[in-house]
Design an enzyme around this catalytic site. Structure first.
Site: not given
Length: 464
Positions: A435, A439
């Protein structure tokens, strides 16, 4: 002029190495390109050749020690040459002149990726003509491989290395002597089933308790009746360290998607017999998934990147090198690299995946075979997995898991919007991503691209 041999860079991400064994001792002559020592890294074990011919004047790092890349390891000079005192490994930060670094070139013999017991610190040299203990048990991967290929029982081979250690020359001389060969016990045959790229994995049975002498229990651990304690082999220790480091450094997030493989399955079945006859292995789902993955990575370059937030930078890779996780008969897992995957179609990917998997299981991988991946695929599907959340192969920013494909009833909508129930080949893809690098929207769009390609491409053309 004396030459200082330093710890080589055995792969672009390797920063240190462990000295497993020295093939030469101080005072012994060595030829250029003759094996000087064996090194273990977090990727592979390999033999390092001498960059020059001469006399080994000094060994600076003992067997069993781990030192950074560039650390002086040994000094080789001319016979009778006076050699200035060299700094110890701990003082490796101080420059040593003159220094000639070894530029690694693959040795004539392939390197091993299987675990082997760490070599003890060097013992006094001495000849031994029969079975024994101590250094005799420290064998290089080349000796193990040659012994296995010839079926010889190493207990019958005279060893002339340090502490009675059996060297490659000892084994070759023994085989050339024509002496009766005592056969080593044969390993039991194991039934196999198709696996990634047509490679057959071991039957899915529970692994046996490792053989060997019982080790001392871990500190502070109370054993239950019947517990068996063993020393972890080097490969398992590497895996443990690498997995923990990956989990601690990457912000793991997981997503999955369902894929209808009916389109792929029809092409596989149409080419099944001819492919097996021509290529010698089965055409599995993996090369189709790999081909679709390459396309998706080109569409979403951030997934084919590495991130270094502590430096405020990311590296977007122009090449697509697929890391393929290979199971080593339940004794460990290794990620082998298919370089230039973006230049291959299904046929080329199937061959390349098969090749690296065979090299991994034959302990024939070179350092370049286990470095440089930009994205990884793990394939537990042949073992019967449903959904898998794999650990990212750092510095990759993502890894794809291909799980079992099976027949299921699903709702199918035709071109006119009519729904019907149909039996289709359905499977799931699991996707772990970092992450820090991108995203969830990118991750899901990447998976959607994979799904669309697998379900709609004209795969017949890929095999033409």
């Amino acid at each position: 002029m004396a030459t200082t041999v330093t710890m080589p860079q055995l792969g672009e991400t390797v920063t240190e190495g462990t000295i497993l064994s020295w093939a030469k001792r101080p005072g012994e002559a060595i030829s250029e390109d003759e094996v000087l020592l064996e090194i273990s890294t977090d990727k592979v074990d390999t033999e390092v050749p001498s960059p020059v011919a001469g006399i080994v004047h000094e060994i600076l790092v003992a067997e069993g020690e781990t030192v950074p890349v560039g650390t002086p390891l040994a000094v080789i000079g001319e016979p009778g040459e006076e050699i200035a005192a060299q700094p110890a490994a701990e003082a490796a930060s101080e420059p040593v002149e003159p220094v000639v670094s070894v530029q690694f070139e693959p040795a004539a013999e392939p390197v091993t990726v299987a675990a082997a017991a760490a070599a003890p610190v060097s013992a006094p040299a001495g000849a031994q003509s029969g079975p024994g203990n101590g250094m005799r048990q420290v064998l290089s991967p080349v000796v193990r491989r040659l012994a296995a290929a010839s079926g010889v029982d190493l207990a019958t081979v005279p060893g002339t290395g340090a502490g009675g250690r059996i060297t490659r020359k000892d084994l070759e001389a023994f085989l050339a002597s024509g002496a009766p060969i005592a056969q080593a016990p044969a390993a039991p045959a194991v039934a196999a089933a198709p696996a990634p790229g047509g490679v057959a994995p071991p039957a899915p049975t529970a692994p046996l308790i490792p053989e060997g002498e019982t080790a001392a229990p871990p500190e502070g651990v109370a054993l239950l009746s019947g517990d068996h304690v063993v020393e972890l082999d080097r490969l398992r220790v590497r895996i443990a360290d690498n997995m923990l480091r990956a989990k601690q450094s990457a912000a793991h997030v997981w997503a999955s998607i369902e894929v209808d493989y009916e389109n792929v399955e029809r092409v596989r079945q149409a080419h099944r017999e001819e492919w097996k006859k021509t290529e010698g292995f089965s055409l599995t789902y993996l090369p189709f998934i790999a081909r679709a993955t390459v396309d998706a990575l080109a569409a979403f370059p951030v997934v084919n990147s590495s991130i270094y937030p502590e430096q405020g930078k990311a590296v977007f890779h122009t090449s697509i090198n697929l890391g393929i996780a290979v199971d080593l008969d339940q004794k460990g897992l290794l990620v082998a690299t298919v370089r230039g995957a973006d230049g291959l179609r299904v046929v080329g990917l199937a061959r390349a995946i098969r090749s690296v998997a065979e090299k991994a299981r034959d302990k024939a991988l070179q350092p370049d075979d286990v470095t440089g991946s930009t994205f990884s695929i793990t394939n537990p599907g042949p073992f019967g997995s449903f959904l898998t959340a794999p650990i990212i192969n750092v510095p990759n920013t993502a890894i794809l898991s291909t799980d079992t494909v099976s027949k299921r009833p699903v709702v199918v909508t035709d071109a006119y919007g009519n729904d019907s129930i149909s039996i289709r080949h359905i499977g799931y893809l699991g996707f772990s991503w970092d992450h820090r690098a991108f995203d969830g929207s990118t991750a899901v769009l990447f998976l959607q691209r994979l799904k669309q390609s697998l379900e709609t491409w004209d795969w017949e053309q890929e095999l033409a």
